[in-house]
Design a protein around this motif. Sequence first.
Motif, short mmCIF file in Angstrom:
data_model
loop_
_atom_site.label_atom_id
_atom_site.label_comp_id
_atom_site.label_asym_id
_atom_site.label_seq_id
_atom_site.Cartn_x
_atom_site.Cartn_y
_atom_site.Cartn_z
N ASN A 67 40.87 48.13 49.55
CA ASN A 67 39.54 48.14 48.92
C ASN A 67 38.49 47.67 49.90
O ASN A 67 38.43 46.48 50.24
N SER A 70 36.26 44.53 49.08
CA SER A 70 36.86 43.22 48.85
C SER A 70 36.31 42.19 49.83
O SER A 70 36.44 42.35 51.05
N GLN A 112 36.51 44.19 41.96
CA GLN A 112 37.01 44.70 43.24
C GLN A 112 36.80 43.71 44.38
O GLN A 112 37.02 44.06 45.54
N ALA A 227 32.97 52.96 43.75
CA ALA A 227 33.33 51.70 43.10
C ALA A 227 32.63 51.49 41.76
O ALA A 227 33.17 50.84 40.87
#
Length: 485
Positions: A67, A70, A112, A227
């Motif tokens: 991700n 992150s 996330q 996202a």
Amino acid sequence: MDFLQTDLTDLHAKLVNKELSAVDLTKATLENIDATDSKYEAFITVMRDEALAKAEAVDAAGIDPNNVLSGIPYGIKDNMVTNGVETTAASRILEGFKPIYDATVVEKLSDQGAIGVGKLNMDEFAMGSTTETSYYKQTKNAWDQTKVPGGSSGGSAVAVAAGQVPFALGSDTGGSIRQPAAFNGIVGLKPTYGRVSRWGLIAFASSLDQIGQFTRTVKDNAAVLGAIAGRDARDQTSSDVPVPDYTASLNGDIKGLKIAVPKEYFGDGIDEQVKATVRAGIKQLEALGAQVDEVSLPHTKYGVAAYYILGSSEASSNLQRFDGIRYGFRAENVKTLDDLYIQTRTQGFGDEVKRRIMLGTFSLSAGSYDAYFKKAAQVRTLMNEDFQNVFTDYDLIVAPTTPNVAYNFGANEDDPQVTYMNDVLTIPVNMAGLPGLSINAGFVDGLPVGMQIIGNRFQEETVFRAAYAFEQATRLFEQVPGGAN
């Protein structure tokens, strides 16, 4: 921390390889905001404690290698509610309001591992094109602090363009992402209506509002959309169209792409140097293999008038909830309930908001509904048909984002209609619910010029593909603000 020399991919690699921790990155971001925001005034509220607590939690859980967001800090336009953090929509009437939940987009990013570091300045209730209607402060353009940053998402655009955060959320009702992106030389996307949930967005005009994102590069922009996009059961206007990997098609190849250039977007009122810069950008797309033709969108000329009737009508309905009773600012020394309503709204709303409430209330009144609101809605249908006729034969529409580059503060103070016309090229996209992206096409007098790439509904992939090819060919994103006043 200066984000002007890096991107999400590089930051992610450093976090995964433990060259940086989320706490390190967040602390550096907050320190940079402290050091630079007196120059730009992009932030209304800095979420210091919340950001550091979130960063510690992300580090404890470990950076997600799959991700790219992150551990990444970002900024939030102050019309998106944040749990326990003051949310004002840059209006006095919401002073002190602390929501009890997060907007869906904030919730998604938090899930996330992205780290919200602050709430960004804007035009009051997103009503304006310069961020001058904010009750709290005056945000300055990243390239020249004597110029307006655009609006209404001026704080979000400047925070990214000045390197304070790698990305920021904004909202776009008639150009409020694309226009400040153009004025600050960055990438700003207004997604298809319904592509991103509006739950938790303080409404201006519900049929026009759309949350989107600002970044320095197209690839970063595509990653952020991936996202935040998707169906939300709490927003009945959000779409269940599947969310693709928007970064997957960014290969620089646009051979055979059919691009339409509307003659109305190069008409009177558009600065000649802006026209020339965008035409050079279109030539670059042609050189990359796209087929380019001129087309007509004949109802464009009615867009501004129809937009201000429809948008103001919806605003007059949406803003009825702000009454000083349950939250926010409340007028003092009032004697009756009516007096409380009148004084709270008189003192709490700014002039631009009052202007639009009055226009909207008039347009919806019994004697005016058919003559104004109904006609504006019919014009909206015609504008949508114009776009669909073009998209029958073409993949994209390309045009200037704004009629001019950023201008001096107060330039249109005595004539708000001039400011309204600054959205003439962006409004049609909202009226038709289409995706539109602004990317830097070059400079006029040292200030960025925005080129707008418009796609059919849910065709953000195609928009990103063209924008990425242009960006990689020109490398204009490598030019960053410096030496400004």
